[in-house]
Design an enzyme around this catalytic site. Sequence first.
Site, PDB file in Angstrom:
ATOM      1  N   LYS A 137       0.841  -1.210   0.000  1.00 56.83           N
ATOM      2  CA  LYS A 137       0.000   0.000   0.000  1.00 56.83           C
ATOM      3  C   LYS A 137       0.874   1.257   0.000  1.00 56.83           C
ATOM      4  O   LYS A 137       0.567   2.243  -0.675  1.00 56.83           O
ATOM      5  CB  LYS A 137      -0.956  -0.032   1.201  1.00 56.83           C
ATOM      6  CG  LYS A 137      -2.073  -1.059   1.005  1.00 56.83           C
ATOM      7  CD  LYS A 137      -2.850  -1.428   2.251  1.00 56.83           C
ATOM      8  CE  LYS A 137      -3.788  -2.594   1.916  1.00 56.83           C
ATOM      9  NZ  LYS A 137      -4.598  -3.086   3.015  1.00 56.83           N
ATOM     10  N   GLN A 172      -5.214  -2.144   9.079  1.00 60.97           N
ATOM     11  CA  GLN A 172      -5.023  -3.445   8.449  1.00 60.97           C
ATOM     12  C   GLN A 172      -5.654  -4.546   9.303  1.00 60.97           C
ATOM     13  O   GLN A 172      -5.431  -4.621  10.515  1.00 60.97           O
ATOM     14  CB  GLN A 172      -3.515  -3.700   8.257  1.00 60.97           C
ATOM     15  CG  GLN A 172      -3.178  -4.938   7.441  1.00 60.97           C
ATOM     16  CD  GLN A 172      -3.671  -4.887   5.998  1.00 60.97           C
ATOM     17  OE1 GLN A 172      -3.769  -3.827   5.383  1.00 60.97           O
ATOM     18  NE2 GLN A 172      -4.004  -6.039   5.447  1.00 60.97           N
ATOM     19  N   ASP A 195     -11.570   1.907   2.983  1.00 62.06           N
ATOM     20  CA  ASP A 195     -11.858   0.487   2.775  1.00 62.06           C
ATOM     21  C   ASP A 195     -13.320   0.249   2.397  1.00 62.06           C
ATOM     22  O   ASP A 195     -13.655  -0.821   1.880  1.00 62.06           O
ATOM     23  CB  ASP A 195     -11.592  -0.293   4.081  1.00 62.06           C
ATOM     24  CG  ASP A 195     -10.210  -0.915   4.141  1.00 62.06           C
ATOM     25  OD1 ASP A 195      -9.695  -1.328   3.091  1.00 62.06           O
ATOM     26  OD2 ASP A 195      -9.658  -0.999   5.260  1.00 62.06           O
TER      27      ASP A 195
END
Length: 290
Positions: free
Chosen positions: A58, A102, A125
């Site tokens: 990322k 995460q 997300d």
Amino acid sequence: MVILRDTMIISGKELSAKLKAGMAEQVAAFPEKYGRVPHLVVILVGDDPASVSYVTGKAKASETVGIRNTTIRKSADIAESELLDLIRQLNDDDTVDGILVQLPLPEHISEARVIETISKAKDVDGFHPLNVAALWQKHPCVLPCTPKGIIKMLKAAGVEIKGKRAVVIGRSNIVGLPVAKLLLDENATVTIAHSKTVDLPAVTRQAEILVVAIGRPKFVTADMVSEGAVVIDVGVNRDPVTGKLCGDVDFAAIEPKASVITPVPGGVGPMTICCLMENAIECFLKKMER
Ligand code: GUN
């Protein structure tokens, strides 16, 4: 009779590189237009090797696209309250446009509480309950990265989704459920199957589009796939024999049968990260254009 067919292997790596190049051009104009570039903050709790590798990916993609990335690492024994305080601080920080924690998290931390603490406007997300509700109600929302990436791959490969029978194996909040919804929105007829589905091979053989997100190495065998199916493999597993990265689909056995298939690695994974970049830009622009 000899049936000759070339299976198309969709390279998520190539497609994502192309899309990221386009985003890099877009982002390059932001400092002049808005005074700064988008800022994505990624929080990693603990040192699970797979999570470390995802977070590194990322950060690398952010660099390629020209997005500012801050990765915050916390030890696995961080108190839930401390993590929630950090998220609230980032919610209030005007220089931060996107926040990603995460997953998975250590057991003593509630993922649900973490996800609902991230402000909806910074939820890159698309996991926040308000984003999920908006998705299922067909309201504008941040689309979850993996499902969004899968639809982009299908379209780029020229796969017509409308009118097709799609089967999704897996019903997680991250992939199975939202990808089923996006396929439904593209006018496929969708079946959601899972590890407890009775006679799963009979169900999956009906699929013209098969999406597999069950997280078990080589779970889908050749007898489960019909000739000419489009097969999307979301799995990222270690082959128990070779220790190499492998998908949920037995690629070597199924590739000759499929019309279109995604490899692991280099398939869905890069598209997930690419869509994360897109979502970070989307959250930034929404704020700037308010
Ligand atoms: N863990 C595995 N996939 C994801 C993802 O898309 N987002 C986050 N936050 N964690 C993950």
